[in-house]
Write a protein that holds these residues in place. Structure first.
Motif, PDB file in Angstrom:
ATOM      1  N   GLY A   1       0.787  -1.228   0.000  1.00 46.22           N
ATOM      2  CA  GLY A   1       0.000   0.000   0.000  1.00 46.22           C
ATOM      3  C   GLY A   1       0.824   1.285   0.000  1.00 46.22           C
ATOM      4  O   GLY A   1       0.265   2.374  -0.008  1.00 46.22           O
ATOM      5  N   LEU A   2       2.159   1.153   0.034  1.00 42.47           N
ATOM      6  CA  LEU A   2       2.988   2.366  -0.017  1.00 42.47           C
ATOM      7  C   LEU A   2       3.006   2.919  -1.439  1.00 42.47           C
ATOM      8  O   LEU A   2       2.998   2.151  -2.405  1.00 42.47           O
ATOM      9  N   ARG A   3       3.006   4.230  -1.578  1.00 40.26           N
ATOM     10  CA  ARG A   3       3.015   4.837  -2.912  1.00 40.26           C
ATOM     11  C   ARG A   3       4.148   5.843  -3.098  1.00 40.26           C
ATOM     12  O   ARG A   3       4.445   6.257  -4.207  1.00 40.26           O
ATOM     13  N   ASP A   4       4.772   6.276  -1.998  1.00 35.96           N
ATOM     14  CA  ASP A   4       5.851   7.265  -2.062  1.00 35.96           C
ATOM     15  C   ASP A   4       7.175   6.586  -1.755  1.00 35.96           C
ATOM     16  O   ASP A   4       7.301   5.904  -0.738  1.00 35.96           O
ATOM     17  N   PHE A   5       8.161   6.790  -2.634  1.00 37.91           N
ATOM     18  CA  PHE A   5       9.444   6.121  -2.492  1.00 37.91           C
ATOM     19  C   PHE A   5      10.575   7.127  -2.595  1.00 37.91           C
ATOM     20  O   PHE A   5      10.517   8.048  -3.413  1.00 37.91           O
ATOM     21  N   GLY A   6      11.605   6.919  -1.742  1.00 41.06           N
ATOM     22  CA  GLY A   6      12.721   7.852  -1.727  1.00 41.06           C
ATOM     23  C   GLY A   6      14.021   7.168  -2.091  1.00 41.06           C
ATOM     24  O   GLY A   6      14.273   6.034  -1.692  1.00 41.06           O
ATOM     25  N   GLU A   7      14.846   7.863  -2.874  1.00 42.63           N
ATOM     26  CA  GLU A   7      16.171   7.360  -3.258  1.00 42.63           C
ATOM     27  C   GLU A   7      17.173   8.489  -3.102  1.00 42.63           C
ATOM     28  O   GLU A   7      16.841   9.653  -3.305  1.00 42.63           O
ATOM     29  N   ASN A   8      18.419   8.129  -2.742  1.00 44.64           N
ATOM     30  CA  ASN A   8      19.404   9.190  -2.587  1.00 44.64           C
ATOM     31  C   ASN A   8      20.549   9.127  -3.593  1.00 44.64           C
ATOM     32  O   ASN A   8      21.469   9.929  -3.513  1.00 44.64           O
ATOM     33  N   ARG A   9      20.482   8.199  -4.542  1.00 42.87           N
ATOM     34  CA  ARG A   9      21.484   8.187  -5.618  1.00 42.87           C
ATOM     35  C   ARG A   9      20.781   7.986  -6.947  1.00 42.87           C
ATOM     36  O   ARG A   9      20.023   7.033  -7.115  1.00 42.87           O
TER      37      ARG A   9
ATOM     38  N   HIS B   1      10.734  10.346  -4.747  1.00 41.69           N
ATOM     39  CA  HIS B   1      11.284  11.495  -4.031  1.00 41.69           C
ATOM     40  C   HIS B   1      12.803  11.395  -4.104  1.00 41.69           C
ATOM     41  O   HIS B   1      13.357  10.343  -3.767  1.00 41.69           O
ATOM     42  N   PHE B   2      13.466  12.443  -4.517  1.00 42.56           N
ATOM     43  CA  PHE B   2      14.929  12.426  -4.484  1.00 42.56           C
ATOM     44  C   PHE B   2      15.386  13.075  -3.179  1.00 42.56           C
ATOM     45  O   PHE B   2      15.086  14.235  -2.906  1.00 42.56           O
ATOM     46  N   ILE B   3      16.113  12.289  -2.332  1.00 41.63           N
ATOM     47  CA  ILE B   3      16.407  12.754  -0.975  1.00 41.63           C
ATOM     48  C   ILE B   3      17.897  12.915  -0.700  1.00 41.63           C
ATOM     49  O   ILE B   3      18.281  13.261   0.412  1.00 41.63           O
ATOM     50  N   GLY B   4      18.762  12.643  -1.700  1.00 40.97           N
ATOM     51  CA  GLY B   4      20.207  12.646  -1.442  1.00 40.97           C
ATOM     52  C   GLY B   4      20.887  13.912  -1.912  1.00 40.97           C
ATOM     53  O   GLY B   4      20.275  14.792  -2.513  1.00 40.97           O
ATOM     54  N   GLN B   5      22.190  13.994  -1.610  1.00 41.02           N
ATOM     55  CA  GLN B   5      22.957  15.130  -2.114  1.00 41.02           C
ATOM     56  C   GLN B   5      23.018  15.025  -3.631  1.00 41.02           C
ATOM     57  O   GLN B   5      23.215  13.952  -4.179  1.00 41.02           O
ATOM     58  N   LEU B   6      22.832  16.166  -4.278  1.00 42.76           N
ATOM     59  CA  LEU B   6      22.687  16.165  -5.725  1.00 42.76           C
ATOM     60  C   LEU B   6      23.737  17.081  -6.348  1.00 42.76           C
ATOM     61  O   LEU B   6      23.829  18.258  -6.010  1.00 42.76           O
ATOM     62  N   GLN B   7      24.554  16.486  -7.255  1.00 42.26           N
ATOM     63  CA  GLN B   7      25.500  17.312  -8.001  1.00 42.26           C
ATOM     64  C   GLN B   7      24.763  17.954  -9.176  1.00 42.26           C
ATOM     65  O   GLN B   7      23.902  17.340  -9.800  1.00 42.26           O
ATOM     66  N   THR B   8      25.162  19.174  -9.456  1.00 42.26           N
ATOM     67  CA  THR B   8      24.485  19.922 -10.517  1.00 42.26           C
ATOM     68  C   THR B   8      24.515  19.170 -11.849  1.00 42.26           C
ATOM     69  O   THR B   8      23.538  19.162 -12.590  1.00 42.26           O
ATOM     70  N   ASN B   9      25.649  18.471 -12.119  1.00 40.49           N
ATOM     71  CA  ASN B   9      25.751  17.782 -13.418  1.00 40.49           C
ATOM     72  C   ASN B   9      24.921  16.497 -13.491  1.00 40.49           C
ATOM     73  O   ASN B   9      24.847  15.865 -14.526  1.00 40.49           O
ATOM     74  N   LYS B  10      24.303  16.098 -12.378  1.00 34.23           N
ATOM     75  CA  LYS B  10      23.433  14.909 -12.397  1.00 34.23           C
ATOM     76  C   LYS B  10      21.965  15.278 -12.576  1.00 34.23           C
ATOM     77  O   LYS B  10      21.117  14.408 -12.735  1.00 34.23           O
ATOM     78  N   VAL B  11      21.684  16.567 -12.539  1.00 34.46           N
ATOM     79  CA  VAL B  11      20.286  17.007 -12.564  1.00 34.46           C
ATOM     80  C   VAL B  11      19.558  16.502 -13.807  1.00 34.46           C
ATOM     81  O   VAL B  11      18.396  16.095 -13.744  1.00 34.46           O
TER      82      VAL B  11
END
Ligand SMILES: *Cc1c(COP(=O)(O)O)cnc(C)c1O
Length: 222
Positions: free
Chosen positions: A47-55, A73-83
């Motif tokens: 029944g879960l619908r929201d998922f988070g990843e950090n890479r 949901h993106f929850i990790g540190q994000l480098q500009t070139n990965k956007v």
């Protein structure tokens, strides 16, 4: 999985009641960094619908496979070139902590479809962690609010790791108070507070969390 999720929802309900809040106002993001596509499938079945990843790379097979059934949901540190690899696959990016990243996300968004984001605050001032310093939040918000391709929905924090969840309370409170001041300063609604993980989510709910990010308690703990 269904039993673990039900137990977590029950703990959230009790914490919300203690604080006089509505438990339906708390969204559980299942953090799937510990599991593969099978783990995501099991969580969807529960029944879960929201998922988070950090890479970005680790998330890709899961996001591609379950993109339509789940909100990512993106929850990790994000480098500009990965956007650019995020494409427009993410419902919410929790970790915007500097002007250049806000600008890159804004530039990457399809016209007319701004990316929803949270601003991450480094509430414990830990050098190894992402997040804007509390006193720099208001400048970042002013800048981000002026960009056409993102929409700021609130704040996110990862407090210092502590053995006793009560020790995290001042950091959750700090984030809530920063959000109140940011609402006054900006006039934006900023409804979301993403705070609380497996070890401390009940305290976070008591302090006003609208999103808790839970990994171990769903996927790892016995
Ligand atoms: C891993 C992670 C979580 C989940 O932490 P757990 O202790 O496993 O619940 C939450 N937020 C972020 C940013 C994470 O990287």
């Amino acid at each position: 999985m269904a039993r673990r999720y039900a137990a977590i929802r029950e703990r959230i309900a009790r914490a919300a009641r203690r604080a006089g809040r509505d438990a339906d106002a708390v969204r559980v993001v299942a953090v799937t960094k510990y599991v593969g596509v099978d783990g995501v499938a099991a969580a969807l079945a529960a029944g879960l619908r929201d998922f988070g990843e950090n890479r970005v790379q680790d998330a890709r097979p899961k996001v591609e496979r379950f993109g339509r059934e789940a909100r990512w949901h993106f929850i990790g540190q994000l480098q500009t070139n990965k956007v650019r690899y995020l494409k427009d696959l993410y419902f919410l990016v929790h970790s915007v902590d500097r002007p250049r990243l806000a600008e890159a996300l804004s530039n990457a968004a399809p016209p007319g479809r701004p990316q929803a984001v949270l601003l991450q605050v480094n509430v414990g001032r830990e050098p190894q962690k992402g997040g804007v310093a509390p006193e720099e939040l208001f400048d970042l918000l002013r800048f981000a609010a002026g960009l056409p391709g993102i929409r700021v929905e609130g704040l996110m924090a990862i407090p210092p790791a502590v053995a006793d969840p009560e020790a995290a309370r001042p950091y959750f409170r700090m984030l809530r108070e920063l959000a109140e001041r940011a609402r006054e300063a900006s006039g934006l609604p900023l409804p979301e507070l993403s705070m609380g993980m497996s070890g401390d989510f009940e305290v976070a709910v008591e302090e006003g969390a609208t999103i808790v990010r839970i990994g171990r308690a769903l996927f790892v703990d016995p």
